[in-house]
Write a protein that holds these residues in place. Structure first.
Motif, PDB file in Angstrom:
ATOM      1  N   VAL A  13       0.804  -1.220   0.000  1.00 42.30           N
ATOM      2  CA  VAL A  13       0.000   0.000   0.000  1.00 42.30           C
ATOM      3  C   VAL A  13       0.841   1.276   0.000  1.00 42.30           C
ATOM      4  CG1 VAL A  13      -1.932  -1.135   1.163  1.00 42.30           C
ATOM      5  CG2 VAL A  13      -0.244   0.084   2.518  1.00 42.30           C
ATOM      6  N   GLU A  15       3.332   2.132  -1.566  1.00 45.59           N
ATOM      7  CA  GLU A  15       3.800   2.610  -2.856  1.00 45.59           C
ATOM      8  C   GLU A  15       2.882   3.718  -3.365  1.00 45.59           C
ATOM      9  OE1 GLU A  15       3.942  -0.749  -5.449  1.00 45.59           O
ATOM     10  OE2 GLU A  15       5.296  -1.901  -4.151  1.00 45.59           O
ATOM     11  N   ALA A  16       1.669   3.788  -2.806  1.00 43.12           N
ATOM     12  CA  ALA A  16       0.703   4.806  -3.226  1.00 43.12           C
ATOM     13  C   ALA A  16       0.091   5.559  -2.055  1.00 43.12           C
ATOM     14  CB  ALA A  16      -0.413   4.151  -4.043  1.00 43.12           C
ATOM     15  N   ILE A  51      -7.903   3.773  -0.987  1.00 48.11           N
ATOM     16  CA  ILE A  51      -6.714   3.639  -1.823  1.00 48.11           C
ATOM     17  C   ILE A  51      -5.850   2.465  -1.364  1.00 48.11           C
ATOM     18  CG2 ILE A  51      -5.332   5.236  -0.413  1.00 48.11           C
ATOM     19  CD1 ILE A  51      -3.967   6.151  -2.960  1.00 48.11           C
ATOM     20  N   ARG A  52      -5.886   2.140  -0.075  1.00 50.85           N
ATOM     21  CA  ARG A  52      -5.050   1.064   0.463  1.00 50.85           C
ATOM     22  C   ARG A  52      -5.418  -0.276  -0.183  1.00 50.85           C
ATOM     23  NH1 ARG A  52      -2.668   2.282   5.734  1.00 50.85           N
ATOM     24  NH2 ARG A  52      -3.284   4.356   6.464  1.00 50.85           N
ATOM     25  N   TYR A  55      -5.100  -0.333  -4.196  1.00 51.74           N
ATOM     26  CA  TYR A  55      -3.727  -0.403  -4.705  1.00 51.74           C
ATOM     27  C   TYR A  55      -3.096  -1.768  -4.406  1.00 51.74           C
ATOM     28  CZ  TYR A  55       0.998   0.680  -6.027  1.00 51.74           C
ATOM     29  OH  TYR A  55       2.215   0.650  -6.655  1.00 51.74           O
ATOM     30  N   ASN A  56      -3.334  -2.280  -3.201  1.00 49.43           N
ATOM     31  CA  ASN A  56      -2.724  -3.561  -2.842  1.00 49.43           C
ATOM     32  C   ASN A  56      -3.191  -4.664  -3.782  1.00 49.43           C
ATOM     33  OD1 ASN A  56      -1.014  -5.086  -1.017  1.00 49.43           O
ATOM     34  ND2 ASN A  56      -2.894  -6.047  -0.259  1.00 49.43           N
ATOM     35  N   ALA A  59      -1.686  -3.940  -7.384  1.00 52.98           N
ATOM     36  CA  ALA A  59      -0.232  -4.123  -7.421  1.00 52.98           C
ATOM     37  C   ALA A  59       0.163  -5.594  -7.464  1.00 52.98           C
ATOM     38  CB  ALA A  59       0.409  -3.445  -6.208  1.00 52.98           C
ATOM     39  N   GLY A  81      -9.907   5.292  -5.596  1.00 51.49           N
ATOM     40  CA  GLY A  81      -8.767   4.462  -5.230  1.00 51.49           C
ATOM     41  C   GLY A  81      -8.295   3.593  -6.375  1.00 51.49           C
ATOM     42  N   ALA A  85      -4.683   4.091  -8.361  1.00 52.73           N
ATOM     43  CA  ALA A  85      -3.736   2.976  -8.405  1.00 52.73           C
ATOM     44  C   ALA A  85      -3.410   2.586  -9.843  1.00 52.73           C
ATOM     45  CB  ALA A  85      -4.315   1.775  -7.655  1.00 52.73           C
ATOM     46  N   LYS A  88      -1.041   5.038 -11.448  1.00 52.51           N
ATOM     47  CA  LYS A  88       0.319   4.921 -10.920  1.00 52.51           C
ATOM     48  C   LYS A  88       1.046   3.718 -11.522  1.00 52.51           C
ATOM     49  CE  LYS A  88       2.871   5.306  -6.577  1.00 52.51           C
ATOM     50  NZ  LYS A  88       3.484   6.595  -6.964  1.00 52.51           N
ATOM     51  N   LEU A  89       0.276   2.656 -11.819  1.00 49.49           N
ATOM     52  CA  LEU A  89       0.870   1.432 -12.360  1.00 49.49           C
ATOM     53  C   LEU A  89       0.757   1.348 -13.883  1.00 49.49           C
ATOM     54  CD1 LEU A  89      -0.484  -0.978  -9.612  1.00 49.49           C
ATOM     55  CD2 LEU A  89       1.899  -0.313  -9.932  1.00 49.49           C
TER      56      LEU A  89
END
Length: 502
Positions: A13, A15-16, A51-52, A55-56, A59, A81, A85, A88-89
């Motif tokens: 998490v 990372e974001a 977002i946690r 993103y997890n 990712a 969220g 994510a 970002k990826l």
């Protein structure tokens, strides 16, 4: 438990997401005699804990899954969220949102690079469309709560709390929608600090987890409240239900008024304006203190998000006084003669502040007053009512009457002797163009609309009060038309507030 703890400790998490602060509400702590802490998830880049988990999950997708892109159904924080994510990826992201979604949320998704598909009037219909798109496109569906990696991502909130407050900690109050946040947090807390109580908080009108735990199985609500839209879930997740059954100590349910009081308490402590779902933790914490009378405890409320529509603040402010037990509403009948209104205000109200006052002539013998007064505690309502009775004033306590609080106080005006067979209904209209026209098309016929009052709430739905002159209509024919319409409604024809003032 071992598996979820490992997933929490090895989550990606950060990372974001950011590690949010655990702030003490100093004034509130002094006022209640307890140490009250706020976990500030409103500090996340998307102003929410969502977002946690999003993103997890994303990712951990393998290269082939990433290439296909991701899709989600959401009208709120989960959507932001996921798209945050995905950007970002470097993944493609589609978000299916109900057509009732406010433009501010649609714009937020687009700002992060997400593609928006509008479908249906609610989350369930949007989710069905998302599943269809998954089958058609092969994209990866990111569930908002019922996924191990999503739950693990949300569980990092508990990891931070235990590190930030390694000493005394008696209870943590966590908002519940589908259950992802509390499932991850409860599993982690109970593995390391089993003496800490994990207490969930739900609105009375969106209490799917509480009802499911009491029934011993997941139940499906017929409808959910529209105010705390961030937790408006009809059916909780299978994984989250199983984990809550094992690790959650208690669930507290709160009213809309108590929730508005929680939002105000957070604002006074942090100057952060949280969304209704974000104020649930504080609302539950305050209700826990009131009901138990505890002192000397260390209590944490999770502020889960702050994506508040500005237009909703008016509604919050209106309902806060009742939620804080500082206002009582009454319908009072007084004699219709010179000096009676002055006597009522002087003898009965006295030195109390009047927060609301509506007067309506009823007949040559009597008049009705809709009055709001300031109080210091709930017991004063009963005392005030008894004083009125002793002085000869018939009265009704309307403090808990939602029709009175939402509509009557704004449209006191009496009825007409020419009306025949009037029936009154409250509706929750989707805030979309054409909602009223659709309503009129569905209900057209021999019934005359005798009353119409609309209240914008600043959310996905508006509150509407409508009167129909039904005459000798066949029993059930009107309800059949309203059911076909698909809008949530409630008949209020027998509500005493309506009979007195409308």
């Amino acid at each position: 438990m071992k598996k979820i703890i490992k997933q929490i400790l090895t989550s990606r998490v950060y990372e974001a997401a950011v590690e949010t602060s655990l702030d003490e509400a100093v004034a509130l702590s002094l006022q209640t005699g307890n140490r009250i802490l706020l976990k500030r998830e409103d500090q996340q880049p998307v102003f929410s804990f969502k977002i946690r988990g999003a993103y997890n999950k994303i990712a951990h997708l393998d290269p082939s899954e990433r290439e296909r892109g991701v899709i989600a159904a959401s009208a709120g924080n989960h959507a932001q969220g996921v798209v945050f994510a995905a950007r970002k990826l470097g993944l493609r992201a589609i978000i299916v949102m109900p057509v009732t979604t406010p433009q501010i949320k649609i714009d937020a998704v687009k700002r992060y690079g997400g593609e928006v598909v509008l479908h249906g009037d609610n989350y369930s219909e949007a989710a069905e469309r998302a599943v269809e798109l998954v089958e058609k496109t092969g994209m990866v569906f990111i569930h908002p709560f019922d996924d191990e990696l999503v739950i693990a991502g949300q569980g990092t909130v508990a990891d931070e709390i235990l590190r930030q407050n390694p000493g005394q900690l008696d209870a943590v109050f966590v908002p519940i929608g589908g259950g992802g946040l509390i499932a991850g947090m409860a599993a982690y807390i109970k593995s390391l600090r089993p003496e800490i109580q994990v207490i969930g908080v739900e609105p009375f009108d969106s209490d799917a987890m509480d009802r499911s735990l009491k029934e011993g199985k997941r139940i499906n609500l017929d409808w959910v409240g529209v105010f705390a839209d961030g937790v408006a879930v009809k059916k909780v997740g299978k994984l989250t239900f199983d984990m809550c059954r094992q690790y959650v100590d208690e669930i507290i349910r709160v009213s809309t008024d108590e929730l508005c009081s929680g939002i105000k308490a957070v604002y006074q402590s942090t100057r952060s304006i949280v969304e209704p779902a974000g104020g649930l933790g504080m609302a539950g914490l305050l209700k826990y203190i009131r009901s138990t009378g505890c002192s000397g405890k260390t209590l944490v409320a999770v502020n889960s998000g702050a994506n508040m529509n500005f237009e909703r603040l008016r509604y919050v402010a209106e309902r806060t006084l009742v939620g804080e037990q500082q206002e009582a509403l009454f319908a009072v009948t007084i004699p219709e003669k010179p000096g009676s209104l002055k006597r009522f205000c002087h003898d009965m109200v006295g030195d109390r502040n009047i927060t609301e006052f509506n007067y309506r002539f009823s007949s040559r013998k009597e008049a009705h007053i809709f009055v709001g007064i300031s109080i210091r505690e709930t017991s004063e309502r009963k005392v005030f009512s008894e004083r009125l009775i002793e002085a000869g004033y018939h009265n009704i306590d309307l403090t808990e009457n939602d029709l009175a609080k939402t509509h009557i106080r704004y449209i006191v005006g009496g009825g007409s002797s020419e009306l025949k067979g009037e029936r009154i209904f409250r509706f929750w209209f989707p805030e979309t163009p054409g909602a009223l026209v659709r309503f009129l098309d569905t209900t057209k016929g021999q019934r005359n609309i005798s009353l119409f009052h609309y209240r914008m709430q600043g959310g996905d739905f508006g509150r509407v009060l409508i009167g129909f002159e039904c005459g000798q209509d066949a029993a059930g024919e009107l309800e059949q038309r309203l059911d076909r319409l698909g809008y949530r409604y409630l008949e209020e024809t027998h509500n005493l507030a309506y009979k007195l003032f409308l």
